[in-house]
Design a protein around this motif. Structure first.
Motif, PDB file in Angstrom:
ATOM      1  N   GLN A  17       0.901  -1.223  -0.017  1.00 14.96           N
ATOM      2  CA  GLN A  17       0.078   0.016   0.024  1.00 14.96           C
ATOM      3  C   GLN A  17       0.837   1.155  -0.211  1.00 14.96           C
ATOM      4  N   GLN A  18       1.824   1.273   0.805  1.00 17.98           N
ATOM      5  CA  GLN A  18       2.887   2.317   0.571  1.00 17.98           C
ATOM      6  C   GLN A  18       3.452   2.333  -0.771  1.00 17.98           C
ATOM      7  N   VAL A  19       3.851   1.539  -1.539  1.00 22.47           N
ATOM      8  CA  VAL A  19       4.167   1.553  -2.842  1.00 22.47           C
ATOM      9  C   VAL A  19       3.350   2.348  -3.785  1.00 22.47           C
ATOM     10  N   LEU A  20       1.760   1.747  -3.791  1.00 21.42           N
ATOM     11  CA  LEU A  20       0.866   2.233  -4.507  1.00 21.42           C
ATOM     12  C   LEU A  20       0.526   3.672  -4.134  1.00 21.42           C
ATOM     13  N   ASP A  21       0.666   4.154  -2.778  1.00 18.50           N
ATOM     14  CA  ASP A  21       0.324   5.468  -2.333  1.00 18.50           C
ATOM     15  C   ASP A  21       1.461   6.398  -2.945  1.00 18.50           C
ATOM     16  N   PHE A  45       8.436  -7.536  -7.021  1.00 14.37           N
ATOM     17  CA  PHE A  45       7.106  -7.389  -6.661  1.00 14.37           C
ATOM     18  C   PHE A  45       6.354  -6.184  -6.932  1.00 14.37           C
ATOM     19  N   GLY A  46       7.302  -5.066  -6.426  1.00 14.83           N
ATOM     20  CA  GLY A  46       7.114  -3.721  -6.588  1.00 14.83           C
ATOM     21  C   GLY A  46       7.013  -3.387  -8.084  1.00 14.83           C
ATOM     22  N   SER A  47       8.036  -3.855  -8.831  1.00 14.29           N
ATOM     23  CA  SER A  47       7.964  -3.608 -10.231  1.00 14.29           C
ATOM     24  C   SER A  47       6.823  -3.904 -11.038  1.00 14.29           C
ATOM     25  N   ILE A  48       6.392  -5.256 -10.632  1.00 11.57           N
ATOM     26  CA  ILE A  48       4.945  -5.816 -11.161  1.00 11.57           C
ATOM     27  C   ILE A  48       3.887  -4.717 -10.790  1.00 11.57           C
ATOM     28  N   ASP A  49       3.922  -4.286  -9.700  1.00  5.55           N
ATOM     29  CA  ASP A  49       2.785  -3.316  -9.221  1.00  5.55           C
ATOM     30  C   ASP A  49       2.814  -2.227 -10.051  1.00  5.55           C
ATOM     31  N   LYS A  51       4.019  -1.544 -12.855  1.00  8.18           N
ATOM     32  CA  LYS A  51       3.723  -1.966 -14.177  1.00  8.18           C
ATOM     33  C   LYS A  51       2.286  -2.125 -14.269  1.00  8.18           C
ATOM     34  N   VAL A  52       1.582  -2.709 -13.490  1.00 10.89           N
ATOM     35  CA  VAL A  52       0.306  -3.132 -13.682  1.00 10.89           C
ATOM     36  C   VAL A  52      -0.797  -1.894 -13.103  1.00 10.89           C
ATOM     37  N   ARG A  53      -0.155  -1.362 -11.852  1.00 10.75           N
ATOM     38  CA  ARG A  53      -1.019  -0.277 -11.312  1.00 10.75           C
ATOM     39  C   ARG A  53      -0.621   0.969 -11.218  1.00 10.75           C
ATOM     40  N   GLY A  54       0.566   1.278 -11.904  1.00 11.78           N
ATOM     41  CA  GLY A  54       1.344   2.528 -12.213  1.00 11.78           C
ATOM     42  C   GLY A  54       0.921   3.773 -12.646  1.00 11.78           C
ATOM     43  N   GLY A  55      -0.277   3.732 -13.423  1.00 11.41           N
ATOM     44  CA  GLY A  55      -0.838   4.907 -14.214  1.00 11.41           C
ATOM     45  C   GLY A  55      -0.025   5.188 -15.217  1.00 11.41           C
TER      46      GLY A  55
END
Length: 67
Positions: A17-21, A45-49, A51-55
């Protein structure tokens, strides 16, 4: 089907959640994510997030394993 180490995945879950925020607040489009050992797993895992959710943000992952 790919598999990941449960402990590494759960550790990343505590930071996810900190990564996404943080991604939402970023004004630049590229991110370099690095780590060693457990940090390398989290970097993947963060890189995948990103890529997928990074706008539209792009991630480069540099991971090192072992000693």
């Amino acid at each position: 089907m790919s598999q990941v180490h449960k402990g590494f995945f759960e550790s990343y879950g505590s930071l996810k959640q900190q990564v996404l925020d943080t991604l939402e607040r970023m004004t630049f489009s590229r991110v370099r994510v690095t780590g060693h050992s457990l940090g390398a797993a989290m970097a993947v895992f963060g890189s995948i997030d990103i890529k997928v959710r990074g706008g539209g943000k792009r991630a480069h992952c540099a991971a090192q394993r072992g000693g």
